[in-house]
Design an enzyme around this catalytic site. Structure first.
Site, PDB file in Angstrom:
ATOM      1  N   LEU A   1      34.030  39.950  40.029  1.00 58.39           N
ATOM      2  CA  LEU A   1      33.898  41.391  40.242  1.00 58.39           C
ATOM      3  C   LEU A   1      33.081  41.714  41.483  1.00 58.39           C
ATOM      4  O   LEU A   1      32.129  41.017  41.826  1.00 58.39           O
ATOM      5  CB  LEU A   1      33.243  42.021  39.007  1.00 58.39           C
ATOM      6  CG  LEU A   1      33.974  41.774  37.681  1.00 58.39           C
ATOM      7  CD1 LEU A   1      33.274  42.519  36.548  1.00 58.39           C
ATOM      8  CD2 LEU A   1      35.442  42.182  37.762  1.00 58.39           C
TER       9      LEU A   1
ATOM     10  N   GLY B   1      34.262  47.111  44.387  1.00 53.81           N
ATOM     11  CA  GLY B   1      35.527  47.811  44.147  1.00 53.81           C
ATOM     12  C   GLY B   1      35.807  47.925  42.656  1.00 53.81           C
ATOM     13  O   GLY B   1      36.181  49.001  42.154  1.00 53.81           O
ATOM     14  N   HIS B   2      35.603  46.821  41.929  1.00 55.35           N
ATOM     15  CA  HIS B   2      35.810  46.862  40.477  1.00 55.35           C
ATOM     16  C   HIS B   2      34.807  47.827  39.817  1.00 55.35           C
ATOM     17  O   HIS B   2      35.150  48.564  38.890  1.00 55.35           O
ATOM     18  CB  HIS B   2      35.614  45.474  39.864  1.00 55.35           C
ATOM     19  CG  HIS B   2      36.596  44.442  40.331  1.00 55.35           C
ATOM     20  ND1 HIS B   2      36.254  43.392  41.147  1.00 55.35           N
ATOM     21  CD2 HIS B   2      37.919  44.297  40.096  1.00 55.35           C
ATOM     22  CE1 HIS B   2      37.309  42.651  41.391  1.00 55.35           C
ATOM     23  NE2 HIS B   2      38.339  43.169  40.774  1.00 55.35           N
TER      24      HIS B   2
ATOM     25  N   ARG C   1      39.299  37.842  47.709  1.00 57.36           N
ATOM     26  CA  ARG C   1      39.738  36.808  48.657  1.00 57.36           C
ATOM     27  C   ARG C   1      39.001  36.888  49.998  1.00 57.36           C
ATOM     28  O   ARG C   1      39.098  35.961  50.801  1.00 57.36           O
ATOM     29  CB  ARG C   1      41.251  36.889  48.858  1.00 57.36           C
ATOM     30  CG  ARG C   1      42.017  36.522  47.570  1.00 57.36           C
ATOM     31  CD  ARG C   1      43.517  36.479  47.750  1.00 57.36           C
ATOM     32  NE  ARG C   1      44.174  35.870  46.603  1.00 57.36           N
ATOM     33  CZ  ARG C   1      44.848  36.541  45.656  1.00 57.36           C
ATOM     34  NH1 ARG C   1      44.949  37.858  45.706  1.00 57.36           N
ATOM     35  NH2 ARG C   1      45.430  35.892  44.646  1.00 57.36           N
TER      36      ARG C   1
END
Ligand code: PAF
Length: 283
Positions: free
Chosen positions: A33, A36-37, A188
């Protein structure tokens, strides 16, 4: 915060919460996480009084040459972030068999929106996503589910799946969270070298270029694509998978002139990681 690792317990818990009149939100994730999450979690909290985060690296959405084995699994850090963010339940299946019985033979196939963009470059990816999210909906029984706009095609397919399969789930879109220099947050990004990290800003720069040309009156999709292509191809470590301008709803290619909302989507390898980003042009 409760961590549930078995599917029957997850479903029983969701049923009991619903029976008690609670409103449930699901934020489906594959873990690792980041901010953004957590923004999706904050949004979920605005729409529900119980927030469930699922953490499951879904094998069926990875192709044979993709990074399923090496996808970062960071449960302890994820748990701490969820606790700090006020998540109520983490659904963290103990084993793949919690989601996929050994002889599972049913999948959910989307056959229109998934034929293009990432679906064209990653055959089977969206069947994996639809199948796992349908299962997660059935196990967590949410009233709302939150998906990030960064995965623009996934978001649209989730809306279509909820509609077509009559899931009583409202799909909510969370805006893309970016670094200061515009790079969209992604698990990523951590695989970028410092030089590639600097180059990776070209995705957002290309989208800005398209937005500016569009604002100045350019309505030819091919001209916008060429401008974005040249900007990205100028970076030494980039390899373009696709740059596309498609109808925001149907994802069909947009013909000149652009007269309806259009999704500008791109996928680019920057060194090893393949990054995606998008924007919407509204005439
Ligand atoms: O966006 C993701 O992280 C995944 O595709 C999802 C929705 C959690 C399904 O595995």
């Amino acid at each position: 915060m409760k961590v549930i690792t078995h599917s029957p317990e997850m479903q029983q818990t969701a049923l009991a919460l619903r029976a008690a009149g609670r409103r449930l939100a699901l934020v489906p994730t594959m873990g690792n996480l980041h901010a953004g999450h957590l923004a999706l979690v904050r949004l979920a909290k605005q729409h529900a009084d119980v927030v469930i985060v699922s953490i499951f690296v879904n094998p069926t959405q990875f192709g044979p040459n993709e990074d399923f084995q090496t996808y970062p699994r960071t449960f302890e850090a994820d748990r701490a972030q969820c606790a700090a963010a006020g998540v109520d339940i983490i659904f963290y299946p103990a084993d793949v068999s919690e989601i996929y019985p050994a002889d599972a033979s049913i999948t959910v196939v989307e056959s229109a929106l998934s034929q293009t963009l990432c679906g064209a470059s990653r055959p089977g990816h969206f069947t994996g996503v639809c199948t796992v999210v349908a299962k997660l909906f059935n196990l967590t029984l949410p009233h709302v589910a939150v998906f990030g706009e960064k995965d623009g095609q996934q978001l649209r397919i989730m809306r279509r799946m909820a509609r077509d399969l009559h899931f009583p789930v409202e799909i909510i879109a969370g805006p893309t969270v970016r670094e200061q220099d515009g790079l969209a947050l992604s698990s990523r990004n951590q695989y970028l070298t410092p030089a590639q990290r600097a180059q990776a800003t070209c995705l957002r720069r290309a989208l800005t270029e398209a937005e500016q040309r569009f604002a100045a009156g350019e309505r030819n999709p091919q001209c916008l694509i060429t401008a974005m292509w040249n900007l990205i191809a100028a970076e030494p470590d980039t390899r373009i998978d696709y740059i596309a301008i498609v109808d925001d709803e149907t994802l069909a290619p947009v013909l000149e002139p652009i007269t309806r909302p259009a999704l500008v989507a791109l996928a680019v390898w920057v060194g090893q990681p393949r990054l995606i980003d998008n924007t919407v042009l509204r005439p």
